[in-house]
Design an enzyme around this catalytic site. Structure first.
Site, PDB file in Angstrom:
ATOM      1  N   SER A 123      54.248  27.959  21.967  1.00 49.06           N
ATOM      2  CA  SER A 123      55.615  27.464  21.889  1.00 49.06           C
ATOM      3  C   SER A 123      56.024  27.149  20.457  1.00 49.06           C
ATOM      4  O   SER A 123      57.166  26.759  20.220  1.00 49.06           O
ATOM      5  CB  SER A 123      55.769  26.209  22.758  1.00 49.06           C
ATOM      6  OG  SER A 123      54.771  25.254  22.452  1.00 49.06           O
ATOM      7  N   HIS A 144      56.791  33.536  25.382  1.00 51.00           N
ATOM      8  CA  HIS A 144      56.898  32.100  25.618  1.00 51.00           C
ATOM      9  C   HIS A 144      57.671  31.826  26.907  1.00 51.00           C
ATOM     10  O   HIS A 144      58.902  31.879  26.944  1.00 51.00           O
ATOM     11  CB  HIS A 144      57.578  31.430  24.420  1.00 51.00           C
ATOM     12  CG  HIS A 144      57.762  29.963  24.580  1.00 51.00           C
ATOM     13  ND1 HIS A 144      58.800  29.268  23.997  1.00 51.00           N
ATOM     14  CD2 HIS A 144      57.029  29.032  25.258  1.00 51.00           C
ATOM     15  CE1 HIS A 144      58.706  27.991  24.306  1.00 51.00           C
ATOM     16  NE2 HIS A 144      57.653  27.827  25.079  1.00 51.00           N
ATOM     17  N   GLU A 156      61.062  33.615  25.999  1.00 52.99           N
ATOM     18  CA  GLU A 156      61.296  33.926  24.588  1.00 52.99           C
ATOM     19  C   GLU A 156      60.278  34.980  24.167  1.00 52.99           C
ATOM     20  O   GLU A 156      59.074  34.770  24.305  1.00 52.99           O
ATOM     21  CB  GLU A 156      61.095  32.678  23.721  1.00 52.99           C
ATOM     22  CG  GLU A 156      62.323  31.893  23.441  1.00 52.99           C
ATOM     23  CD  GLU A 156      62.073  30.819  22.401  1.00 52.99           C
ATOM     24  OE1 GLU A 156      62.902  30.684  21.499  1.00 52.99           O
ATOM     25  OE2 GLU A 156      61.054  30.103  22.492  1.00 52.99           O
ATOM     26  N   ASN A 194      62.097  25.489  21.014  1.00 52.31           N
ATOM     27  CA  ASN A 194      61.518  24.229  20.549  1.00 52.31           C
ATOM     28  C   ASN A 194      62.037  23.793  19.187  1.00 52.31           C
ATOM     29  O   ASN A 194      61.922  22.617  18.824  1.00 52.31           O
ATOM     30  CB  ASN A 194      59.993  24.323  20.557  1.00 52.31           C
ATOM     31  CG  ASN A 194      59.465  24.214  21.969  1.00 52.31           C
ATOM     32  OD1 ASN A 194      59.896  23.375  22.730  1.00 52.31           O
ATOM     33  ND2 ASN A 194      58.544  25.096  22.334  1.00 52.31           N
TER      34      ASN A 194
END
Length: 289
Positions: A123, A144, A156, A194
């Protein structure tokens, strides 16, 4: 490189919350899955979690009982990486620790075929740095998934510096096969999700630490005032406070801006073993069942 529709064997390394969810969705998509972890207890928990979540999907009439039974039958657990040697795709879902991921990718590259796609569910850790530990970095990519994997539609897809178009196309095809929506991001710290989410969570922890409001009030403001389905502190508990802390450390180290400094209260909770739902206590208390 193989096409997504032709992928029959998938390896998943790491039997935590994310790894079990990734195994779940690949099993439902018709792939034979080998879920690998050194911890036998983690494998048992993962298998039970997959069975429970499949049953939940049956109860909600999202899949049939036959679909759930077939998916569970496709998923096997193992404690040795030898189990993924014949996999066409391997997804690493180990802890968010760069040294561990580098070691795993070195070992995987030495075991699997030269055309096997090697994806990381990281992440925040650089895909380019991970790929540097593989002889053929063109086949390394970020994949991800969001938590909980069987429910959340987004993946992702992160291209490292050397990631090939063929590896990207295969990964996008796999996302479609899994009924996920893929968004391609470049290899920057925290990627998109993130880079935005974790500073928000970190700031919520600062609000708690500084006495701006209690945890329930902070979460209520974000749920009712910003229309978030879950407050940031409850979400941190779901993700795992250790994971949140690790991601903030990566953002702080690689971007060098003080705004990414992990909140001291977050670090304190991690040191105390208050990791959120998985430990039974984080910003809230949780009981089994």
């Amino acid at each position: 490189m193989i096409r997504a529709a032709e992928v029959a064997r998938v390896g998943v390394v790491g039997a935590g919350t994310m790894g079990s969810g990734i195994a779940h969705v690949f099993g439902l998509a018709g792939c034979a899955v080998r879920l690998v972890d050194l911890d036998a207890a983690a494998l048992e928990r993962a298998h039970a979690s997959i069975e429970r979540n499949l049953s939940r999907q049956v109860g909600r009439e999202l899949i049939s009982g036959d679909d759930a039974e077939a998916a569970l039958g496709r998923i096997r657990t193992d404690r040795n990486l030898v189990a993924v040697e014949d996999a066409e795709v391997v997804v690493e879902a180990a802890s968010e620790d760069s040294a561990l991921k580098f070691q795993l990718f070195e070992e995987l590259a030495a075991r699997v075929g030269g055309q096997t796609l090697l994806a990381s569910n990281t992440s925040s850790i650089s895909i380019t740095r991970i790929a540097a530990h593989v002889g053929n970095p063109a086949r390394v990519i970020g994949m991800h998934f969001m938590n909980p994997v069987p429910v959340m539609r987004l993946v992702e897809v992160i291209r490292g510096l050397e990631t090939s178009d063929a590896a990207t196309d295969l990964t996008l095809g796999l996302c479609k096969r899994l009924s996920k929506t893929a968004v391609v991001a470049n290899d920057f710290p925290g990627f998109v999700a993130n880079r935005i989410l974790m500073p928000m969570i970190n700031e919520a922890v600062y609000c708690l630490m500084e006495g701006v409001a209690d945890a329930e009030a902070v979460d209520t403001v974000m749920k009712l005032g910003m229309n978030h389905p879950m407050g940031p502190l409850a979400l941190a508990d779901l993700i795992g406070l250790d994971t949140c802390h690790a991601i903030m450390r990566v953002l702080h180290a690689e971007l060098g801006d003080s705004k990414y400094r992990p909140c001291p209260l977050l670090a304190k909770y991690v040191a105390a073993g208050r990791l959120g739902r998985k430990s039974g206590r984080g910003f809230y208390r949780y009981e089994s069942g």
